[in-house]
Scaffold this motif. Structure first.
Motif, PDB file in Angstrom:
ATOM      1  N   TYR A 186      -7.195   0.453  -2.697  1.00 45.21           N
ATOM      2  CA  TYR A 186      -6.631   1.622  -2.029  1.00 45.21           C
ATOM      3  C   TYR A 186      -5.527   2.190  -2.916  1.00 45.21           C
ATOM      4  O   TYR A 186      -4.672   1.448  -3.409  1.00 45.21           O
ATOM      5  CB  TYR A 186      -6.049   1.245  -0.664  1.00 45.21           C
ATOM      6  CG  TYR A 186      -7.077   0.696   0.304  1.00 45.21           C
ATOM      7  CD1 TYR A 186      -7.766   1.536   1.168  1.00 45.21           C
ATOM      8  CD2 TYR A 186      -7.356  -0.669   0.341  1.00 45.21           C
ATOM      9  CE1 TYR A 186      -8.709   1.032   2.053  1.00 45.21           C
ATOM     10  CE2 TYR A 186      -8.296  -1.182   1.220  1.00 45.21           C
ATOM     11  CZ  TYR A 186      -8.972  -0.323   2.074  1.00 45.21           C
ATOM     12  OH  TYR A 186      -9.903  -0.827   2.941  1.00 45.21           O
ATOM     13  N   ARG A 187      -5.550   3.494  -3.116  1.00 46.05           N
ATOM     14  CA  ARG A 187      -4.520   4.155  -3.914  1.00 46.05           C
ATOM     15  C   ARG A 187      -3.629   4.974  -2.985  1.00 46.05           C
ATOM     16  O   ARG A 187      -4.117   5.708  -2.131  1.00 46.05           O
ATOM     17  CB  ARG A 187      -5.154   5.048  -4.974  1.00 46.05           C
ATOM     18  CG  ARG A 187      -5.882   4.253  -6.051  1.00 46.05           C
ATOM     19  CD  ARG A 187      -6.543   5.159  -7.080  1.00 46.05           C
ATOM     20  NE  ARG A 187      -7.099   4.381  -8.175  1.00 46.05           N
ATOM     21  CZ  ARG A 187      -8.292   3.811  -8.138  1.00 46.05           C
ATOM     22  NH1 ARG A 187      -9.055   3.943  -7.060  1.00 46.05           N
ATOM     23  NH2 ARG A 187      -8.728   3.115  -9.175  1.00 46.05           N
ATOM     24  N   CYS A 188      -2.321   4.824  -3.172  1.00 41.43           N
ATOM     25  CA  CYS A 188      -1.384   5.483  -2.266  1.00 41.43           C
ATOM     26  C   CYS A 188      -0.024   5.614  -2.944  1.00 41.43           C
ATOM     27  O   CYS A 188       0.218   5.036  -4.009  1.00 41.43           O
ATOM     28  CB  CYS A 188      -1.251   4.686  -0.973  1.00 41.43           C
ATOM     29  SG  CYS A 188      -0.909   2.934  -1.256  1.00 41.43           S
ATOM     30  N   ARG A 189       0.859   6.369  -2.310  1.00 43.56           N
ATOM     31  CA  ARG A 189       2.209   6.528  -2.843  1.00 43.56           C
ATOM     32  C   ARG A 189       3.135   5.400  -2.405  1.00 43.56           C
ATOM     33  O   ARG A 189       4.006   4.975  -3.157  1.00 43.56           O
ATOM     34  CB  ARG A 189       2.797   7.863  -2.390  1.00 43.56           C
ATOM     35  CG  ARG A 189       2.147   9.079  -3.040  1.00 43.56           C
ATOM     36  CD  ARG A 189       2.904  10.340  -2.669  1.00 43.56           C
ATOM     37  NE  ARG A 189       2.362  11.516  -3.335  1.00 43.56           N
ATOM     38  CZ  ARG A 189       2.882  12.740  -3.232  1.00 43.56           C
ATOM     39  NH1 ARG A 189       3.955  12.931  -2.476  1.00 43.56           N
ATOM     40  NH2 ARG A 189       2.335  13.746  -3.863  1.00 43.56           N
ATOM     41  N   TYR A 190       2.967   4.952  -1.173  1.00 43.35           N
ATOM     42  CA  TYR A 190       3.850   3.928  -0.629  1.00 43.35           C
ATOM     43  C   TYR A 190       3.019   2.876   0.105  1.00 43.35           C
ATOM     44  O   TYR A 190       1.925   3.163   0.598  1.00 43.35           O
ATOM     45  CB  TYR A 190       4.872   4.527   0.352  1.00 43.35           C
ATOM     46  CG  TYR A 190       5.697   5.639  -0.232  1.00 43.35           C
ATOM     47  CD1 TYR A 190       6.806   5.362  -1.028  1.00 43.35           C
ATOM     48  CD2 TYR A 190       5.368   6.966   0.010  1.00 43.35           C
ATOM     49  CE1 TYR A 190       7.564   6.385  -1.571  1.00 43.35           C
ATOM     50  CE2 TYR A 190       6.114   7.996  -0.523  1.00 43.35           C
ATOM     51  CZ  TYR A 190       7.217   7.704  -1.316  1.00 43.35           C
ATOM     52  OH  TYR A 190       7.963   8.718  -1.850  1.00 43.35           O
ATOM     53  N   VAL A 191       3.583   1.683   0.201  1.00 50.84           N
ATOM     54  CA  VAL A 191       2.933   0.596   0.928  1.00 50.84           C
ATOM     55  C   VAL A 191       3.965  -0.084   1.820  1.00 50.84           C
ATOM     56  O   VAL A 191       5.073  -0.390   1.367  1.00 50.84           O
ATOM     57  CB  VAL A 191       2.326  -0.459  -0.030  1.00 50.84           C
ATOM     58  CG1 VAL A 191       1.834  -1.670   0.758  1.00 50.84           C
ATOM     59  CG2 VAL A 191       1.189   0.150  -0.821  1.00 50.84           C
ATOM     60  N   VAL A 192       3.609  -0.286   3.074  1.00 50.87           N
ATOM     61  CA  VAL A 192       4.412  -1.110   3.980  1.00 50.87           C
ATOM     62  C   VAL A 192       3.659  -2.426   4.149  1.00 50.87           C
ATOM     63  O   VAL A 192       2.585  -2.457   4.751  1.00 50.87           O
ATOM     64  CB  VAL A 192       4.623  -0.426   5.344  1.00 50.87           C
ATOM     65  CG1 VAL A 192       5.400  -1.353   6.280  1.00 50.87           C
ATOM     66  CG2 VAL A 192       5.363   0.896   5.170  1.00 50.87           C
ATOM     67  N   ALA A 193       4.194  -3.494   3.587  1.00 49.36           N
ATOM     68  CA  ALA A 193       3.527  -4.797   3.625  1.00 49.36           C
ATOM     69  C   ALA A 193       4.140  -5.643   4.736  1.00 49.36           C
ATOM     70  O   ALA A 193       5.289  -6.072   4.635  1.00 49.36           O
ATOM     71  CB  ALA A 193       3.667  -5.505   2.280  1.00 49.36           C
ATOM     72  N   ALA A 194       3.392  -5.847   5.806  1.00 54.13           N
ATOM     73  CA  ALA A 194       3.853  -6.676   6.927  1.00 54.13           C
ATOM     74  C   ALA A 194       3.222  -8.056   6.782  1.00 54.13           C
ATOM     75  O   ALA A 194       2.069  -8.264   7.139  1.00 54.13           O
ATOM     76  CB  ALA A 194       3.462  -6.034   8.254  1.00 54.13           C
ATOM     77  N   LEU A 195       3.982  -8.980   6.228  1.00 55.14           N
ATOM     78  CA  LEU A 195       3.463 -10.314   5.936  1.00 55.14           C
ATOM     79  C   LEU A 195       4.247 -11.367   6.706  1.00 55.14           C
ATOM     80  O   LEU A 195       5.452 -11.220   6.914  1.00 55.14           O
ATOM     81  CB  LEU A 195       3.593 -10.619   4.436  1.00 55.14           C
ATOM     82  CG  LEU A 195       2.849  -9.700   3.470  1.00 55.14           C
ATOM     83  CD1 LEU A 195       3.271 -10.007   2.044  1.00 55.14           C
ATOM     84  CD2 LEU A 195       1.349  -9.879   3.632  1.00 55.14           C
TER      85      LEU A 195
END
Length: 201
Positions: free
Chosen positions: A16-25
């Motif tokens: 997936y290509r995107c500007r931002y990532v929110v990683a909920a781990l």
């Protein structure tokens, strides 16, 4: 920015290509992925656990890794209280006896899932299992620091404290029951869990 996902090392990868990532781990997964978990050696030896980790490219900064490494998880205790569902002390799946004499406590609060949160010196929240089919049962969630050893109290003392909190919360039911009558239904049985010492709690 690219995010690459795969169920395991042999599965097809999705990118997936995107500007931002929110990683909920989960904290444990995040710390193990950054090599700062308290049981890192054990994790590094397990192929199964390794498949659950994530990789940051470029790596997170040293300051962020140090901050994540200092995070901790609290102990969450549960106390199960099973009460009589009827005013006379009986217990049925439907919450009433043959005469329909449901206890005022369940008549007023039986359908409410979260009954209340309570005072600061006893940090807990009460999940009402009565509407889920567990007739007459409350699950008391207890949070740190109280849940870590329960201030040195034994299980019976912990249960008594919970009952005192409940009585204070629902003392207005006294008008339906008469002076000197306990506002709570009769306690049938209980279970106190100790997440900090019991592996299966």
């Amino acid at each position: 920015m690219e995010v690459t996902l795969a169920d395991d090392a042999t599965a097809p990868k999705k990118v997936y290509r995107c500007r931002y990532v929110v990683a909920a781990l989960p904290l444990g997964v995040l710390q193990a992925s950054l090599k700062c978990h308290s049981r890192q050696h054990q994790i590094d030896q397990s192929d199964t656990l390794q498949r659950s980790l994530v990789r940051f490219d470029p790596p997170l900064s040293a300051a962020k890794r140090a901050s994540i490494g200092r995070l901790g998880m609290g102990t969450h205790g549960k106390i199960f209280l099973r009460f009589a569902a009827t005013r006379g002390g009986g217990h049925t799946d439907h919450g009433s006896d043959e005469s329909g004499h449901e206890h005022p406590f369940w008549r007023e609060y039986g359908s409410r899932v979260n009954i209340a949160t309570t005072k600061a010196d006893y940090p807990m929240q009460i999940l009402n299992l009565h509407p889920y089919g567990r007739s007459g049962t409350l699950c008391v969630h207890v949070y740190p620091p109280l849940s870590i050893g329960y201030n040195g109290k034994d299980d019976k003392q912990v249960v008594d404290d919970c009952l005192d909190v409940l009585r204070a919360m629902f003392k207005h039911l006294q008008q339906h029951l008469g002076e000197g009558v306990d506002v709570l239904p009769r306690l049938l049985d209980w279970k106190v869990t100790h997440w900090d010492t019991e592996p299966e709690a």
